[in-house]
Design a protein around this motif. Structure first.
Motif, PDB file in Angstrom:
ATOM      1  N   ASN A 307      23.896  -8.645 -14.767  1.00  0.00           N
ATOM      2  CA  ASN A 307      25.348  -8.652 -14.871  1.00  0.00           C
ATOM      3  C   ASN A 307      25.916  -7.290 -15.229  1.00  0.00           C
ATOM      4  O   ASN A 307      26.986  -6.904 -14.738  1.00  0.00           O
ATOM      5  N   SER A 310      25.736  -5.118 -12.129  1.00  0.00           N
ATOM      6  CA  SER A 310      26.770  -5.578 -11.211  1.00  0.00           C
ATOM      7  C   SER A 310      28.141  -5.048 -11.614  1.00  0.00           C
ATOM      8  O   SER A 310      28.941  -4.628 -10.762  1.00  0.00           O
ATOM      9  N   GLY A 362      34.033 -14.380 -11.266  1.00  0.00           N
ATOM     10  CA  GLY A 362      32.971 -15.354 -11.035  1.00  0.00           C
ATOM     11  C   GLY A 362      32.779 -15.646  -9.561  1.00  0.00           C
ATOM     12  O   GLY A 362      33.612 -15.282  -8.714  1.00  0.00           O
ATOM     13  N   ASP A 363      31.669 -16.269  -9.223  1.00  0.00           N
ATOM     14  CA  ASP A 363      31.413 -16.673  -7.845  1.00  0.00           C
ATOM     15  C   ASP A 363      32.377 -17.779  -7.449  1.00  0.00           C
ATOM     16  O   ASP A 363      32.699 -18.670  -8.233  1.00  0.00           O
ATOM     17  N   CYS A 364      32.847 -17.717  -6.213  1.00  0.00           N
ATOM     18  CA  CYS A 364      33.709 -18.762  -5.639  1.00  0.00           C
ATOM     19  C   CYS A 364      34.935 -19.029  -6.507  1.00  0.00           C
ATOM     20  O   CYS A 364      35.408 -20.165  -6.606  1.00  0.00           O
ATOM     21  N   GLY A 368      33.531 -16.150 -14.654  1.00  0.00           N
ATOM     22  CA  GLY A 368      32.396 -15.250 -14.584  1.00  0.00           C
ATOM     23  C   GLY A 368      31.804 -14.988 -15.949  1.00  0.00           C
ATOM     24  O   GLY A 368      32.306 -15.486 -16.974  1.00  0.00           O
ATOM     25  N   THR A 452      25.484 -11.158  -3.200  1.00  0.00           N
ATOM     26  CA  THR A 452      25.235 -12.497  -3.733  1.00  0.00           C
ATOM     27  C   THR A 452      24.394 -12.388  -4.995  1.00  0.00           C
ATOM     28  O   THR A 452      23.814 -11.324  -5.280  1.00  0.00           O
ATOM     29  N   PRO A 453      24.285 -13.483  -5.757  1.00  0.00           N
ATOM     30  CA  PRO A 453      23.406 -13.473  -6.933  1.00  0.00           C
ATOM     31  C   PRO A 453      21.934 -13.620  -6.582  1.00  0.00           C
ATOM     32  O   PRO A 453      21.098 -13.703  -7.481  1.00  0.00           O
ATOM     33  N   SER A 534      27.106 -22.208  -5.711  1.00  0.00           N
ATOM     34  CA  SER A 534      27.856 -21.336  -6.615  1.00  0.00           C
ATOM     35  C   SER A 534      28.392 -20.094  -5.920  1.00  0.00           C
ATOM     36  O   SER A 534      29.347 -19.478  -6.400  1.00  0.00           O
ATOM     37  N   TRP A 535      27.785 -19.697  -4.800  1.00  0.00           N
ATOM     38  CA  TRP A 535      28.270 -18.477  -4.124  1.00  0.00           C
ATOM     39  C   TRP A 535      28.600 -18.673  -2.646  1.00  0.00           C
ATOM     40  O   TRP A 535      29.224 -17.800  -2.029  1.00  0.00           O
ATOM     41  N   CYS A 537      30.999 -19.938  -0.557  1.00  0.00           N
ATOM     42  CA  CYS A 537      32.357 -20.392  -0.814  1.00  0.00           C
ATOM     43  C   CYS A 537      33.050 -20.808   0.479  1.00  0.00           C
ATOM     44  O   CYS A 537      33.587 -19.965   1.208  1.00  0.00           O
ATOM     45  N   GLU A 543      25.475 -17.829   4.913  1.00  0.00           N
ATOM     46  CA  GLU A 543      24.165 -17.346   4.491  1.00  0.00           C
ATOM     47  C   GLU A 543      23.350 -16.926   5.711  1.00  0.00           C
ATOM     48  O   GLU A 543      23.111 -17.732   6.610  1.00  0.00           O
TER      49      GLU A 543
END
Length: 843
Positions: A307, A310, A362-364, A368, A452-453, A534-535, A537, A543
């Motif tokens: 994190n 990032s 945060g994702d989507c 966060g 992405t995570p 979670s990502w 969206c 993907e």
């Protein structure tokens, strides 16, 4: 003579001496009184431990502890009970009160009144958590002391009829409560009934003993000095020692060291075996907490590092998104080509003070992580892909794992609070490593441009002397990290998913991760589906399933396909309207059809052919045509054209003015009366692009440096009411078999440049509406060795009314189709010019 019985003799002796017969057996009475003293003291310890009024379970005592030592280090926590009076009733006729029951259901009952002072001390790791301020580190971590004054106090236990009523007594105890191993954690944290009485002193006591066999008698106890082991611990089991003075006799308890003559080891264990998380069989050789802390530190390291890095990669002040860092980027490779790299460097520390907490996106759109404290970053970001030549977006990733981040973080009171309740706060320290994020496809652009995570971590190394605190379950556990070598996979990449392995050195000891050969799991609560959700969206992110999904070939092919259709239309329009060597050359081409079918007054066709017609404005782009709505078509370069055109309709013979002969002519009777073939058209630096009314920049320009074009076109013409024939030019057309082969080309779109090799195209398209088809394209484009299917709308911004407006002015009410015949990308301008010229001469 009467013979006295034994009972009678005893009665006589008692009458003669005026004393209790029990006093004649002090050793036996002392043994029993000592064992019952241990019971009374042990039960009283349990009562004061669980009492919620003024004992250890009362709010004032629970919250009033004292601490010796620093949070995160080894120290002691002490709770104190003072003047706690507990009254279970002293009325001899009252029933004892049940205060406890063990795992077998056996009850313990108490009566009487006691006044207690006591302390409970636990040695261990100080947590700073009011609910659990200390974590025991050994089975001997808990000690109890108690000073009690008893009045009419007695403890009774199921299975034993004997009891000792302390009419009055002063009781002083020092005891150790032993902790067994936790089944889940392996550390010593589960209290047992195995208690060691290091010292049990009773003074100024008067007992009433009930031996359980109907004998109740008083016993004065001047003093008792007892040690005992309840149950089994280490080398001691069911043991009593010391001495007790009953009446005036001191009894040495060593002669019979059994605390409970009826003791059954298994029954004793069964009495507390149901305690939650107790490992069975009972084990007092407990694991150190250090390995668990090391494992927790390793897992939290990945969260903390991921994190923080990032945050710096997105920071616009001094991080990777700052103007200075982006301007100083290093670029290797050829603009427009794949295989390039762009590297951003931060050599001077970028320092961010996150204060007491700053939430990252945060994702989507969700919440966060929250970063606190201060961090300094140095490192680099390298991105592999296709160089674009665009200052803002100099490179487009062409593989899923295009970015590589190398970093060094220096942390001060820094922590990351994410979805996990566990947090590692780094008081001071530094960590280095490599991160390789996986990219996702931005569906708006088709590029793998969304991080992405899903991240691989490599060579994550803490520098020696890093001081940190693990916050878990409200506890704060301090550690010193002197090094690590960790690798992890957040999410799934290749064969690894939710993975963590390596080693970490905590408190001077190195630990292999995972511990004891366990599974290399990063997040025990990981759920693959929830992680992806979670990502991913909605429709904005897709993907990629392979690196091929990121090569941009689909996006490039879609643009290339539309622009190749544009090219074919412009070339067709140019050869159709050119009067030098194209189909509008009246003297050399139009008057000499290569094929005539049908007689005047019959349906037939005319065919013309041209060869080697070299058209185009050269290197300087020029306006090729302007439509009725103000849309403009530009072109540049050259096209060496070979073409054939066939027109079907009603055959006519007309006298051509000044030529002195009759010419072949034809009146189209269908909107699709024209067929036009482009054959082996050699293109050189050729480009054609259209601008809609008001548009300043084209969506894309395809410059074909060299290549060969073949195509078949069927233009659609409009009906001229005055002339009763289809001769009004429109941009509507069907194109089939559009083949651009062996081409080198440059695609420029949105300020980006793409150098591509087009081995072949095979395309079908409809511009506008023709028959049942409208604004469509389909086929394949082979670029850089990859055959890519294309399809969908030819013009994504197509509007039927706007299309009609673009050629509406081609109709002139007073002159039919002759007044405003102009060039159209795929129209019949040259053919209509000929028809108008013939009609004018006939008038």
């Amino acid at each position: 003579m009467a013979v006295l019985t034994r009972t009678g003799l005893t009665a006589l002796l008692l009458a003669a001496c005026g004393c209790q017969v029990e006093s004649l057996f002090p050793e036996r009475v002392g043994d029993g009184a000592a064992r019952l003293t241990v019971r009374n003291a042990g039960v009283l310890l349990s009562v004061i431990n669980s009492d919620t009024t003024c004992g250890f379970a009362s709010d004032s005592v629970v919250d009033g502890y004292t601490v010796e030592g620093e949070v995160g280090q080894v120290g002691t926590v002490t709770w104190t009970v003072a003047d706690c009076e507990i009254d279970f009733g002293t009325d001899p006729a009252a029933e004892p009160v049940a205060v406890d029951s063990d795992c077998t259901g056996a009850e313990t009952r108490v009566k009487g009144r006691v006044i207690v002072d006591a302390t409970r001390t636990i040695e261990g790791l100080l947590t700073g958590n009011p609910a659990t301020p200390v974590v025991p580190l050994s089975p001997d971590a808990v000690t109890l002391t108690m000073h009690a004054v008893a009045f009419g106090y007695r403890a009774e236990m199921a299975g034993s009829a004997a009891s000792a009523l302390m009419k009055q007594a002063v009781i002083d105890v020092q005891a150790g409560v032993h902790l067994a191993r936790s089944a889940s954690l392996g550390v010593c944290s589960i209290p047992t009934s195995a208690v060691t009485l290091e010292s049990l002193v009773v003074t100024d006591a008067a007992y009433e003993i009930d031996d359980g066999e109907g004998h109740v008698f008083d016993v004065p106890v001047a003093r008792a000095d007892i040690t005992a082991q309840v149950g089994s611990y280490r080398e001691r089991e069911n043991e009593i020692g010391g001495s007790i003075t009953v009446w005036d006799d001191s009894v040495d308890l060593a002669h019979d060291p059994r605390l409970d003559p009826e003791y059954d080891p298994q029954a004793f264990v069964d009495s507390f075996a149901c305690v939650d998380d107790l490992e069975l069989p009972i084990e007092y050789t407990c694991e150190s907490l250090a390995p668990r802390l090391a494992e927790g530190a390793a897992k939290l390291t990945i969260n903390t590092v991921g994190n923080l890095v990032s945050a710096f990669s997105k920071d616009t002040t001094c991080g990777m998104k700052s103007a200075a860092v982006r301007a100083a980027r290093e670029v290797t490779g050829t603009v427009g080509r794949d295989g390039g790299t762009v590297t951003y460097r931060i050599d001077e520390p970028c320092v961010i003070d996150f204060g007491e907490g700053r939430e990252l996106p945060g994702d989507c759109g969700g919440a966060g992580p929250v970063i606190s404290g201060r961090a300094a970053f140095t490192g680099s970001l390298e991105v592999r892909g296709r160089l674009t030549g665009n200052a803002d977006e100099p490179i487009i990733p062409t593989v899923r794992d295009a970015p590589t981040l190398r970093f060094r973080l220096v942390l001060e009171d820094a922590s990351v609070q994410g979805s996990s309740p566990e947090v590692m706060e780094v008081a001071h320290g530094a960590v280095t490593g490599v991160m390789r994020p996986r990219m996702a496809i931005d569906t708006a652009t088709g590029a793998c441009a969304i991080d992405t995570p899903v991240v691989a971590f490599e060579d994550i190394a803490w520098e020696p002397g890093t001081e940190a605190t693990i916050h878990a379950g409200g506890n704060a556990l301090g550690i010193t990290i002197d090094g690590s070598s960790l690798e992890a996979q957040n999410g799934k990449k290749g064969e690894r998913e939710n993975y963590l392995a390596g080693e970490i050195t905590v408190g001077g000891e190195s630990y292999a991760i995972p511990l004891d050969g366990g599974a290399p799991v990063l997040d025990p609560s990981y759920d693959a589906a929830a992680f992806r959700d979670s990502w991913l969206c909605g429709d904005t992110v897709r993907e990629p399933q392979s690196d091929q999904d990121c090569n941009m070939h689909q996006v490039i092919a879609d643009g290339v396909a539309r622009l190749v259709i544009q090219t074919a239309g412009t070339v067709a329009s140019a050869i159709n309207s050119d009067d030098a060597c194209g189909f509008s050359n009246k003297m050399d081409v139009l008057k000499n059809p290569t094929r005539v079918e049908g007689q005047a007054g019959e349906m037939g066709s005319l065919t013309w052919a041209v060869q080697g017609c070299n058209l185009g404005p050269g290197a300087t782009p020029t306006v090729y045509a302007t439509d009725c709505a103000g849309g403009v078509t530009h072109w540049a370069g050259s096209a060496n054209i070979a073409s054939t055109r066939t027109v079907r309709g009603m055959r006519e013979d007309v006298e051509v003015f000044l030529l002195g002969r009759v010419a072949d002519s034809i009146a189209p009777q269908s909107p699709e009366s024209v067929d036009l073939w482009l054959t082996d058209v050699a293109l050189g630096e050729f480009a054609s692009w259209a601008l809609a009314p008001g548009q300043q920049e084209p969506l894309g320009v395809l410059t074909i440096h060299d290549g060969t074009l073949n195509a078949f076109l069927k233009p659609v013409t409009g009906w001229d009411e005055g002339q009763q024939r289809y001769v009004i030019p429109t941009p509507v057309a069907t194109l089939q078999g559009v083949r651009l082969s062996n081409a080198r080309a440059t695609l420029q779109a949105q300020g980006m440049t793409f150098e591509i090799d087009i081995a072949d195209t095979d395309l079908f398209a409809v511009n506008g509406q023709a028959g049942l088809s409208e604004n469509t394209i389909a086929g394949t484009v082979t670029i850089d060795g990859d055959v890519v299917g294309v399809g969908g709308a030819l013009n994504p911004d197509y509007d039927r009314d706007q299309m009609a407006a673009s050629w509406a002015c081609n109709v002139a009410p007073d002159m039919g189709a002759c007044a405003q015949v102009g060039r159209s990308d795929v129209g019949l301008g040259a053919l209509l010019l000929l028809a108008c010229w013939v009609r004018r001469r006939r008038r």
